[in-house]
Motif scaffolding. Structure first.
Motif, PDB file in Angstrom:
ATOM      1  N   LEU A 100       0.680  -1.183   0.052  1.00  0.00           N
ATOM      2  CA  LEU A 100      -0.015   0.097   0.248  1.00  0.00           C
ATOM      3  C   LEU A 100       0.838   1.302   0.025  1.00  0.00           C
ATOM      4  O   LEU A 100       0.428   2.238  -0.543  1.00  0.00           O
ATOM      5  CB  LEU A 100      -0.876  -0.130   1.149  1.00  0.00           C
ATOM      6  CG  LEU A 100      -2.252   0.943   1.182  1.00  0.00           C
ATOM      7  CD1 LEU A 100      -3.067   0.842  -0.108  1.00  0.00           C
ATOM      8  CD2 LEU A 100      -3.082   0.934   2.522  1.00  0.00           C
ATOM      9  N   PRO A 101       1.984   1.271   0.764  1.00  0.00           N
ATOM     10  CA  PRO A 101       2.847   2.502   0.630  1.00  0.00           C
ATOM     11  C   PRO A 101       3.063   3.157  -0.875  1.00  0.00           C
ATOM     12  O   PRO A 101       3.374   4.267  -1.295  1.00  0.00           O
ATOM     13  CB  PRO A 101       4.127   2.220   1.210  1.00  0.00           C
ATOM     14  CG  PRO A 101       3.766   1.337   2.481  1.00  0.00           C
ATOM     15  CD  PRO A 101       2.763   0.388   1.659  1.00  0.00           C
ATOM     16  N   GLY A 187       3.340   2.857   7.466  1.00  0.00           N
ATOM     17  CA  GLY A 187       3.846   2.696   6.526  1.00  0.00           C
ATOM     18  C   GLY A 187       3.327   3.353   5.077  1.00  0.00           C
ATOM     19  O   GLY A 187       4.164   4.080   4.078  1.00  0.00           O
ATOM     20  N   LEU A 188       2.218   3.630   4.962  1.00  0.00           N
ATOM     21  CA  LEU A 188       1.543   4.457   3.848  1.00  0.00           C
ATOM     22  C   LEU A 188       2.046   6.108   4.007  1.00  0.00           C
ATOM     23  O   LEU A 188       2.357   6.386   2.988  1.00  0.00           O
ATOM     24  CB  LEU A 188      -0.019   4.476   3.848  1.00  0.00           C
ATOM     25  CG  LEU A 188      -0.852   5.319   3.054  1.00  0.00           C
ATOM     26  CD1 LEU A 188      -0.283   4.942   1.743  1.00  0.00           C
ATOM     27  CD2 LEU A 188      -2.107   5.048   3.040  1.00  0.00           C
ATOM     28  N   LEU A 234      12.793   1.356  11.118  1.00  0.00           N
ATOM     29  CA  LEU A 234      11.126   1.675  11.314  1.00  0.00           C
ATOM     30  C   LEU A 234      10.712   0.200  11.343  1.00  0.00           C
ATOM     31  O   LEU A 234       9.623   0.057  12.136  1.00  0.00           O
ATOM     32  CB  LEU A 234      10.838   2.578  10.400  1.00  0.00           C
ATOM     33  CG  LEU A 234       9.170   2.926  10.466  1.00  0.00           C
ATOM     34  CD1 LEU A 234       9.063   3.510  11.882  1.00  0.00           C
ATOM     35  CD2 LEU A 234       8.749   3.963   9.271  1.00  0.00           C
ATOM     36  N   ASN A 235      10.961  -0.674  10.304  1.00  0.00           N
ATOM     37  CA  ASN A 235      10.430  -1.922  10.545  1.00  0.00           C
ATOM     38  C   ASN A 235      10.384  -2.805  11.960  1.00  0.00           C
ATOM     39  O   ASN A 235       9.474  -3.261  12.308  1.00  0.00           O
ATOM     40  CB  ASN A 235      10.716  -2.648   9.445  1.00  0.00           C
ATOM     41  CG  ASN A 235      10.316  -2.394   7.963  1.00  0.00           C
ATOM     42  OD1 ASN A 235       9.323  -1.623   7.924  1.00  0.00           O
ATOM     43  ND2 ASN A 235      10.887  -2.724   6.872  1.00  0.00           N
ATOM     44  N   TRP A 261      11.973   8.797   9.838  1.00  0.00           N
ATOM     45  CA  TRP A 261      11.672   8.378   8.513  1.00  0.00           C
ATOM     46  C   TRP A 261      10.446   8.892   8.050  1.00  0.00           C
ATOM     47  O   TRP A 261      10.089   8.408   6.909  1.00  0.00           O
ATOM     48  CB  TRP A 261      11.959   6.906   8.743  1.00  0.00           C
ATOM     49  CG  TRP A 261      13.268   6.450   8.917  1.00  0.00           C
ATOM     50  CD1 TRP A 261      13.870   5.770   9.844  1.00  0.00           C
ATOM     51  CD2 TRP A 261      14.563   6.847   8.141  1.00  0.00           C
ATOM     52  NE1 TRP A 261      15.088   5.556   9.847  1.00  0.00           N
ATOM     53  CE2 TRP A 261      15.450   6.138   8.762  1.00  0.00           C
ATOM     54  CE3 TRP A 261      14.478   7.224   6.852  1.00  0.00           C
ATOM     55  CZ2 TRP A 261      16.729   6.115   8.406  1.00  0.00           C
ATOM     56  CZ3 TRP A 261      15.953   7.499   6.146  1.00  0.00           C
ATOM     57  CH2 TRP A 261      16.991   6.619   6.987  1.00  0.00           C
ATOM     58  N   VAL A 262       9.621   9.312   8.793  1.00  0.00           N
ATOM     59  CA  VAL A 262       8.133   9.818   8.441  1.00  0.00           C
ATOM     60  C   VAL A 262       7.949  11.143   8.479  1.00  0.00           C
ATOM     61  O   VAL A 262       7.625  11.841   7.493  1.00  0.00           O
ATOM     62  CB  VAL A 262       7.258   8.924   9.166  1.00  0.00           C
ATOM     63  CG1 VAL A 262       5.814   9.324   8.569  1.00  0.00           C
ATOM     64  CG2 VAL A 262       7.253   7.524   9.145  1.00  0.00           C
TER      65      VAL A 262
END
Length: 279
Positions: A100-101, A187-188, A234-235, A261-262
């Motif tokens: 989806l990202p 993630g998106l 992040l994961n 990271w976001v």
């Protein structure tokens, strides 16, 4: 003998209307003039159509659906479908969090790769409003996808109970559902942030998928990178979300990685989108 010479004088008469021809402007439209710009809700609807009502967007959503259907089919067949609801939920959430990202990336990069940014920013010159409309539209798509994944996992689990005699196990806490939804939405947003930061589809997609692999390689070769990955990968920091409960340190690690990271790429990308030259 005398000769009389008659002189005739010819006078050119001016035309009846000697005014030079001037093109007339169209009459102004009747009615009151608009007092404000494009409503934000209309911008969000336009961005939703760009994300879904395009060939790339439709095929990507179809691909996500095919992957999820395949994962649920495997669970339904294996061991007579005797799996808890949490397993079915993970089979729907993980493919969605993985693919989806790309929808978020395309929501930004398609404006620049297909040269539609000129039209978009001509109709709405305030680029920041367009950027925020993309964020809201991406989150709306993510929320709908998460809800559908939960419903689909429940439907397949119920079918396994009714058709294959599997043991019903619905023991999933609400915090686990929230964590799975947060995993997908983060993630998106990360994909959307990379799209704004780079404004190039191949570069954003490669960076999004290569980054976790890079952390794994560095962590295996360098102990300092492994320690930093606990706060910056992040994961890794999002994995406890599926457990439904995070310790104080895990929340701090998640907040740090999300900020790096976001949020940071998203803010920098918005600044660049508002200042980049549109060609």
């Amino acid at each position: 003998m005398s000769t009389t010479t008659a002189t005739t004088t010819t006078t050119r008469r001016a035309p009846a209307d000697s005014t030079p021809h001037v093109a007339r402007l169209p009459e102004p439209l009747a009615g009151p003039r608009p007092a404000r710009g494009i409503p934000f809700g209309r911008l969000v609807r336009a961005e939703l159509r760009k994300m879904i009502d395009t060939r790339a967007g439709r095929w990507l959503l179809v691909a996500i659906g095919v992957v999820i259907a395949g994962a649920l089919t495997v669970l339904f067949v294996q061991q007579g479908g005797d799996h808890p609801y949490g397993a079915y939920l993970q089979a729907t959430a993980m493919p969605m969090a993985l693919l989806l990202p790309v929808v978020g990336i395309l929501a930004v990069t398609s404006e620049w790769s297909q040269r539609t940014a000129l039209v978009t920013f001509t109709l709405e010159a305030r680029r920041a409003r367009v950027a925020w409309a993309k964020v809201v539209a991406a989150l709306a798509v993510g929320v709908v996808a998460v809800v559908l994944s939960f419903a689909l996992a429940a439907a397949v689990h119920a079918a396994a109970i009714g058709l294959r005699g599997a043991t019903g196990d619905w023991g999933v806490e609400g915090t686990v559902l929230l964590g799975a939804g947060g995993y997908v939405l983060l993630g998106l947003l990360q994909g959307l942030a990379f799209g704004m930061l780079l404004r190039n589809t191949p570069a954003a997609v490669v960076l999004y998928y290569v980054l976790p692999t890079g952390w794994s390689i560095l962590g295996s070769l360098w102990s300092a990178a492994a320690s930093a990955g606990e706060w910056l990968d992040l994961n890794r920091t999002m994995q406890p979300l599926f457990g439904g409960s995070l310790t104080g340190e895990q929340w701090a690690q998640l907040g740090t990685s999300v900020g790096v990271w976001v949020l940071l790429p998203l803010l920098v990308g918005m600044v660049w989108v508002t200042r980049a030259e549109v060609k």
